[in-house]
Scaffold this active site. Structure first.
Site, PDB file in Angstrom:
ATOM      1  CD  GLU A  69      -3.256  -0.884   2.138  1.00 49.85           C
ATOM      2  OE1 GLU A  69      -2.913  -0.309   3.101  1.00 49.85           O
ATOM      3  OE2 GLU A  69      -4.374  -1.377   1.494  1.00 49.85           O
ATOM      4  CD  GLU A 111      -4.036  -6.464   2.474  1.00 47.14           C
ATOM      5  OE1 GLU A 111      -4.856  -5.458   3.241  1.00 47.14           O
ATOM      6  OE2 GLU A 111      -2.848  -6.105   2.407  1.00 47.14           O
TER       7      GLU A 111
HETATM    8  C1  GLA Z   1      -4.074  -2.780   4.786  1.00 49.96           C
HETATM    9  C2  GLA Z   1      -2.735  -3.458   5.152  1.00 49.96           C
HETATM   10  C3  GLA Z   1      -2.733  -4.878   5.984  1.00 49.96           C
HETATM   11  C4  GLA Z   1      -3.572  -4.403   6.815  1.00 49.96           C
HETATM   12  C5  GLA Z   1      -4.996  -4.256   6.658  1.00 49.96           C
HETATM   13  C6  GLA Z   1      -5.899  -3.952   7.700  1.00 49.96           C
HETATM   14  O1  GLA Z   1      -4.720  -3.181   3.819  1.00 49.96           O
HETATM   15  O2  GLA Z   1      -2.153  -3.744   3.702  1.00 49.96           O
HETATM   16  O3  GLA Z   1      -1.448  -4.970   6.318  1.00 49.96           O
HETATM   17  O4  GLA Z   1      -3.169  -3.557   7.894  1.00 49.96           O
HETATM   18  O5  GLA Z   1      -5.031  -2.847   6.025  1.00 49.96           O
HETATM   19  O6  GLA Z   1      -7.277  -3.569   7.172  1.00 49.96           O
END
Ligand code: GLA
Ligand code: ZN
Length: 641
Positions: A151, A304
């Protein structure tokens, strides 16, 4: 592997962080993953301090074991470069690796993502560990893809970043005269006489120079992209056959994902809609459509989502029964060839100890894990959608520069938010099950029957010519307010707005007229009377047909909606923010004229239909079950929205 996808079975699994657990838990993890049908685990995302406990000393043995164990259990790996979060030793020993805020304060370690992307110390350590991971695992039989960083989004305002910014500006503007001209520094005594004077937007007395602000946003995205590319090239050099991705966050303003997606082998997405939000299904669909479009229509990966609640949310309500399956299917329907989660097993310690997981704190004897197992089975039956495409007849234009520019300081209405405009125009199309792609304003639009431009405040000459040509050649276009105003240097285009679209739209705007939120009345024989609010424009039709006119407020008598024939095509202009039902009627009329059809007409509200390949997915977002009649009988119904 099919040439049109990165996988030959629908990927299913999640982030796996076994370094939090003793070995006996790993064994149980393998058994449970097999039970659930997991076939991909994302490993190593935040493992830097465990992989390199002291500078230059690697401990890969535990990771060898994890990859071998997964492989022995038939589970593939998305292996991350762990560079999103630095180990404390780096920040402690080299404090210049920490990022600086605009006010000069430092964000320190103890959380995650705290690094200065310009720090050469950070870069060297990040490159070395990426290369070492590449060397060690690029041919590991479990490896399915590389997951670079996580991210990307960290922005720093330090002196090293200032120097990098100056180099970036030199490439963009050539010399200092070019910079002074582009930033309009003749105003407010901002003229620069030496490159060393040029700095990032920091804490200032009053409003920052808008082009300086905009350029720093562009630069910050490019700077992070440089880090992505460096790590991508290092891991790729060890085995070019392994695809490389990084997880996007959908409509995230900080990174220009059109530019990023070109550098990836596949596009992947993290998405966390709020189960309490009645519009979550729409926002999820919109994010899926963006992700598919970023990859040029190719299959993408849902990297995710939370199987239950998201621990960081103000009210972390879990997903109700069936919701994780529903939203997973939505992703597959909209082009995903894999569905992963954060995370496999719920942490018992640390910042994310309250976040949902595939194996919750209650353990496998739980609703969540049972639903995960069901989902694994359902996805395993969908192998024949792999590599297939989602057909869209409508394109919605989306541009990061236009977004950033319209939200700079001192715009006429500080509550005019770009994503609100995108959502308003997306919603009626989604409700009517008319599938839309997102497109860059300079993209080839010739395959679309209708192009929707919710807001394009800043526009390049190339993009403007692209839209004009599209309509001239027979295209249908709907443009929302406050579009075509500035150029890429944030110079207002002079002589009556919107300069590049005046002929296309057959009108001339003298003044933008932001308003408080009280509704204005609008009269339209064609659309029916409606209300509008927040925004109006003092304009005159110059050839366009007036479709709707304000009948109250300071612009009473001024056109609010117009339609113009241009070349072989038609362009609508909506100079206000109509109530949702009225905007739906405008888009309905435009779709009808353009011949853009719903996937299936006449479905109950909140039933979503998407065609992918030769399949139609029907998703019921309502709590109650619904009866669907024989749909083939209804196929000829009209396209009213
Ligand atoms: C992001 C991160 C993950 C985790 C999620 C929790 O997407 O990439 O590592 O922290 O948030 O929602
Ligand atoms: Zn910095």
């Amino acid at each position: 592997m099919s040439s049109s996808s990165f996988t030959d079975r629908i990927l299913f699994g999640g982030d796996y962080n076994p370094e939090q657990w003793p070995r006996e838990v790993w064994e149980e993890d393998m058994a449970l993953m097999r039970q659930a049908g997991v076939n991909l685990a994302t490993v190593g995302v935040f493992s830097w301090a465990m992989l390199e406990p002291t500078p230059g000393v690697y401990e890969f043995e535990w990771l060898d074991e994890v990859l071998d164990l997964l492989h022995a259990n038939g589970i593939g790996v998305a292996l991350a470069t762990p560079t999103a979060s630095t180990p404390p030793w780096m920040n402690h020993r080299w404090p210049e690796t920490l990022p600086q805020n605009p006010d000069g304060t430092i964000r320190t370690y103890g959380s995650r993502n705290a690094y200065c992307p310009s720090s050469s110390v950070y870069r060297e350590f990040a490159d070395k560990i990426s290369d070492a991971l590449g060397g060690r695992y690029a041919h590991h039989p479990a490896l399915r893809m590389w997951h670079i960083g996580n991210e990307f989004g960290t922005v720093c305002h330090c002196d090293r970043c200032a120097a990098r910014f100056r180099t970036w500006l030199q490439v963009r503007y050539g010399d200092l005269d070019g910079l002074n001209e582009a930033w309009g520094t003749a105003f407010w005594s901002q003229r620069y006489s030496d490159w060393d004077e040029v700095i990032p937007p920091r804490q200032v007395q009053y409003v920052i120079n808008p082009t300086q602000d905009l350029d720093y946003q562009r630069f910050a995205s490019d700077l992070l992209l440089g880090g992505f590319i460096a790590e991508r090239d290092l891991v790729r050099s060890h085995n070019p056959a392994i695809p490389v991705t990084t997880n996007f966050m959908g409509f995230f303003k900080g990174t220009d994902s059109w530019r990023w997606a070109r550098e990836e082998d596949l596009v992947s997405l993290d998405t966390y809609p709020d189960p309490n939000d009645p519009d979550a299904a729409r926002d999820n669909a919109m994010t899926h459509d963006l992700t598919r479009s970023l990859g040029g229509g190719k299959p993408w990966l849902l990297m995710e989502q939370s199987p239950a609640g998201a621990g960081w949310r103000h009210i972390a309500t879990p997903k109700r029964r069936g919701l994780n399956q529903l939203w997973s299917m939505q992703a597959v329907a909209r082009g995903a060839d894999g569905v992963l989660h954060f995370q496999w097993r719920a942490s018992k310690q640390g910042a994310e100890r309250t976040h949902g997981a595939m194996v919750p704190h209650a353990g496998p004897d739980s609703r969540v894990f049972r639903e995960i197992c069901q989902l694994g089975k359902q996805l395993a039956q969908l192998d024949d959608v792999i590599g297939t495409n989602v057909a869209a007849e409508v394109a919605i234009l989306h541009d990061w520069d236009a977004w950033r520019a319209v939200e700079l300081d001192h715009q006429p209405h500080s509550g005019f938010r770009y994503l609100d405009r995108i959502r308003e125009y997306y919603t009626p199309l989604w409700r009517a099950n008319i599938t839309a792609d997102f497109a860059h304003p300079e993209a080839d639009l010739s395959t679309y029957k209708l192009v929707v431009v919710p807001n394009l405040y800043q526009v390049t000459d190339v993009a403007a010519a692209n839209l004009v040509r599209y309509v001239e050649r027979g295209g249908h276009l709907v443009m929302g307010p406050f579009s075509g105003v500035s150029d890429p240097d944030e110079r207002i285009r002079l002589g009556g707005h919107p300069v590049p679209f005046r002929e296309l739209l057959g009108l001339r705007i003298e003044e933008y007229w932001p308003l408080p939120d009280e509704p204005l009345t609008v009269e339209s024989a064609e659309l029916g009377d409606f209300t509008a609010a927040t925004w109006a424009e003092w304009l005159t039709a110059e050839g366009a047909t007036v479709v709707a006119t304000f009948t109250s407020g300071p612009l009473s008598g001024i056109p609010a909606v117009l339609r113009n024939s241009h070349g072989e095509g038609t362009a609508w202009y909506v100079a206000t923010l109509p109530e949702p039902a009225a905007l739906a009627r405008i888009l309905g009329a435009a779709c009808h004229a353009a011949g853009a059809e719903p996937v299936l007409p006449g479905l109950p509200p909140r039933v979503e239909a998407i065609r992918r390949g030769d399949k139609v997915f029907l998703l019921n977002h309502d709590d109650e079950s619904v009866q669907i009649r024989d749909l083939t009988q209804d196929a000829a119904q009209d396209t009213a929205l």
